[in-house]
Design an enzyme around this catalytic site. Structure first.
Site: not given
Ligand code: OAD
Length: 310
Positions: A46-49, A120, A122, A139
């Site tokens: 999963p992503d974060f946000r 990332n 991972d 990170h």
């Molecule tokens: P986010 O979860 O903030 O953003 C992920 C982005 O990927 C979002 O804009 C989603 O719309 C997009 N997304 C998800 N699935 C997708 C898919 N299949 N195809 C295209 N786009 C997709 O993740 P990051 O930006 O990586 O930091 O988060 C940045 C940092 O925030 C992380 O490294 C972590 C977190 O807090 C720390 O832990 C210090």
């Protein structure tokens, strides 16, 4: 910069065809990638946000003041339990690199990849075959950990088992008993020195910036977009259109003034009338990248890499 150099950087169209043509023509020779959690969603991580599916939506049971506290140093030092409860599910392990990870590998194999800056943790960039000197893990990573009290180092292999128990991990050196924290970068910690060094060198010389799977919410990573030359194409491949440049209109004494946003150079202009180089390619990044690769003519190479991991 000369007019000739500028023309050399210009996309024929601000869409996937324009990006593919730019790469296929050989004009993009120094490509920098910025990647985030969205590129690993296709690997089941999963992503974060993302609302509902992102990690931060699943932390309610911990009753944290803010979901990001789980990765915040001051909070961790007071209350490491939520992090250790969660960490087992974050460790690099069985997930396989995706088409997007292998796209980076193709760029590397062809000598086009200057650097991949990833947020990332991972480990999938390494798994896809990007060598450490072409990668900045902005990170940090899980491959080492350090005691918060005596700074003793632990390898992931030596603590992996314990990290999956859900219990707080304590240092075993000389009755230290400090808490051991994996070397992923928490809010409140500095990014690795290579981030500053590499970003200052790499981005100004890039002739194409491709940003994939990130909300561009977290600085200083998100600020990397400001470091490429002003005519260099910046392509966002992401579900959401993020970091949009937008002027606010302020009316003073009946006169309208356009107020620039903060960090104007870091924001992407996409649909702004003055845009000449920023491109948004929406939808699932795996599908977009496959389409881009096909247009460039690298489909068989991508298929071979994907098949090699199955
Ligand atoms: P986010 O979860 O903030 O953003 C992920 C982005 O990927 C979002 O804009 C989603 O719309 C997009 N997304 C998800 N699935 C997708 C898919 N299949 N195809 C295209 N786009 C997709 O993740 P990051 O930006 O990586 O930091 O988060 C940045 C940092 O925030 C992380 O490294 C972590 C977190 O807090 C720390 O832990 C210090």
């Amino acid at each position: 910069m000369s007019e000739e150099q500028k023309a050399n950087h210009s996309l024929k169209s601000l869409d996937i065809n324009g990006v593919a043509e730019y790469i296929k023509s050989g004009r993009a020779k120094k490509i920098v990638l910025m990647t985030g959690a969205g590129i690993s969603c296709g690997a089941g991580i999963p992503d974060f946000r993302s609302i509902g599916t992102g990690l931060y939506s699943q932390l309610e049971k911990y009753h944290l003041p803010e979901p990001t506290d789980v990765f915040t140093l001051t909070y961790f030092d007071k209350n490491p339990e939520p992090f250790f409860d969660l960490v087992g599910s974050l460790l690099p392990g069985t997930a396989k690199p995706t088409a997007v990870h292998y796209f980076a590998k193709i760029l590397f194999d062809k000598g086009l990849l200057v650097r991949q800056f990833t947020q990332n943790i991972d480990g999938l960039e390494r798994a896809a075959g990007i060598p450490p000197d072409h990668l900045v893990e902005c990170h940090g990573n899980f491959f080492t950990a350090h005691c918060r009290k005596c700074n003793a180092e632990y390898s992931l292999d030596s603590i992996r088992q314990e990290l999956t128990t859900g219990n707080v991990l304590h240092c075993k050196k000389d009755q230290c008993d400090g808490v051991v924290k994996p070397d992923i970068v928490f809010f409140g910690e500095n990014l690795p020195p290579s981030f500053r060094e590499r970003s200052r060198e790499d981005l100004p010389k890039a002739d194409l910036l491709i940003i994939m799977g990130t909300s561009l919410k977290v600085y200083p990573f998100a600020g990397l977009t400001s470091l490429v030359q002003e005519d260099v194409p910046r392509v966002l491949i992401n579900k959401d259109k993020v970091a949009v440049y937008k002027e606010e209109i302020e009316v003073i004494d009946g006169v309208e003034y356009k107020i620039q946003p903060k960090n104007p150079r870091a924001l992407l202009k996409y649909d702004h009338p003055s845009n000449t180089r920023d491109v948004f390619l929406g939808g699932d990044c795996q599908e977009t990248v496959k389409q881009l690769v096909e247009l460039i003519g690298w489909k068989s190479e991508l298929d071979a890499l994907i098949n090699s991991s199955e």
